[in-house]
Design a protein around this motif. Structure first.
Motif, PDB file in Angstrom:
ATOM      1  N   PHE A   7       0.845  -1.191   0.000  1.00 37.12           N
ATOM      2  CA  PHE A   7       0.000   0.000   0.000  1.00 37.12           C
ATOM      3  C   PHE A   7       0.880   1.242   0.000  1.00 37.12           C
ATOM      4  O   PHE A   7       1.918   1.275   0.647  1.00 37.12           O
ATOM      5  N   TRP A   8       0.440   2.271  -0.718  1.00 39.61           N
ATOM      6  CA  TRP A   8       1.152   3.542  -0.780  1.00 39.61           C
ATOM      7  C   TRP A   8       0.198   4.622  -1.267  1.00 39.61           C
ATOM      8  O   TRP A   8      -0.912   4.335  -1.716  1.00 39.61           O
ATOM      9  N   LYS A   9       0.644   5.868  -1.183  1.00 40.82           N
ATOM     10  CA  LYS A   9      -0.150   6.995  -1.682  1.00 40.82           C
ATOM     11  C   LYS A   9      -0.077   6.989  -3.204  1.00 40.82           C
ATOM     12  O   LYS A   9       0.981   6.721  -3.779  1.00 40.82           O
ATOM     13  N   ILE A  31       5.839   8.994  -2.740  1.00 35.05           N
ATOM     14  CA  ILE A  31       5.789  10.240  -1.986  1.00 35.05           C
ATOM     15  C   ILE A  31       5.499   9.944  -0.520  1.00 35.05           C
ATOM     16  O   ILE A  31       4.816   8.974  -0.194  1.00 35.05           O
ATOM     17  N   SER A  32       6.026  10.776   0.345  1.00 36.06           N
ATOM     18  CA  SER A  32       5.713  10.675   1.766  1.00 36.06           C
ATOM     19  C   SER A  32       4.322  11.235   2.002  1.00 36.06           C
ATOM     20  O   SER A  32       3.938  12.238   1.388  1.00 36.06           O
ATOM     21  N   LEU A  37       1.346   6.874   7.103  1.00 33.10           N
ATOM     22  CA  LEU A  37       1.721   6.706   8.509  1.00 33.10           C
ATOM     23  C   LEU A  37       0.497   6.409   9.365  1.00 33.10           C
ATOM     24  O   LEU A  37       0.531   5.526  10.225  1.00 33.10           O
ATOM     25  N   ARG A  38      -0.609   7.104   9.108  1.00 36.22           N
ATOM     26  CA  ARG A  38      -1.860   6.840   9.856  1.00 36.22           C
ATOM     27  C   ARG A  38      -2.327   5.404   9.637  1.00 36.22           C
ATOM     28  O   ARG A  38      -2.744   4.719  10.575  1.00 36.22           O
ATOM     29  N   ASP A  67      10.565   6.268   5.424  1.00 30.87           N
ATOM     30  CA  ASP A  67       9.832   5.178   4.769  1.00 30.87           C
ATOM     31  C   ASP A  67       8.521   4.851   5.470  1.00 30.87           C
ATOM     32  O   ASP A  67       7.615   4.296   4.847  1.00 30.87           O
ATOM     33  N   SER A  68       8.391   5.203   6.742  1.00 30.38           N
ATOM     34  CA  SER A  68       7.126   4.939   7.452  1.00 30.38           C
ATOM     35  C   SER A  68       5.974   5.726   6.848  1.00 30.38           C
ATOM     36  O   SER A  68       4.814   5.386   7.059  1.00 30.38           O
ATOM     37  N   GLN A  69       6.295   6.772   6.084  1.00 23.12           N
ATOM     38  CA  GLN A  69       5.279   7.590   5.431  1.00 23.12           C
ATOM     39  C   GLN A  69       5.179   7.308   3.936  1.00 23.12           C
ATOM     40  O   GLN A  69       4.424   7.973   3.235  1.00 23.12           O
ATOM     41  N   LYS A  70       5.936   6.317   3.445  1.00 22.19           N
ATOM     42  CA  LYS A  70       5.933   6.033   2.012  1.00 22.19           C
ATOM     43  C   LYS A  70       5.165   4.776   1.630  1.00 22.19           C
ATOM     44  O   LYS A  70       4.513   4.741   0.599  1.00 22.19           O
TER      45      LYS A  70
END
Length: 107
Positions: A7-9, A31-32, A37-38, A67-70
């Protein structure tokens, strides 16, 4: 037996290629996003046992905390596949896209 999901944005690029790159540790082009992260935090809160099958792992984040936001990669066991409908709902709620390695298609 297990099943892999990523999963990613939403970003430009082929979902399968992005998924395969993530499996190799390549986060280029992602992208971050606070949404990622949520999603990650919600997964760990809802199912603490998922921490054992979630990437990036905590030890990986020491070197690359961004990477926690990617992205989130999950390798779910057969038992954990019961979580999948709710995981997919959580991903949708956070406006994430992804790929199912087992089905070989975007999710």
């Amino acid at each position: 037996m297990s099943s892999d999901f990523g999963f990613w944005k939403k970003t430009a690029g082929d979902a399968e290629e992005i998924f395969e790159n993530l499996a190799e540790g390549d986060t280029g082009g992602l992208i971050s996003s606070a949404d990622v992260l949520r999603f990650r935090e919600a997964l760990l809160t809802r199912w603490p046992d998922i921490g054992n099958v979630l990437e990036p792992a905590e030890f990986d984040l020491v070197e690359t905390p961004e990477d926690s936001q990617k992205y989130v990669l999950l390798t779910l066991s057969v038992r954990q596949l019961d979580y999948l409908p709710e995981i997919l709902s959580m991903a949708k709620k956070n406006n994430l896209v992804g790929f199912s390695g087992v089905a070989g298609e975007p999710i």
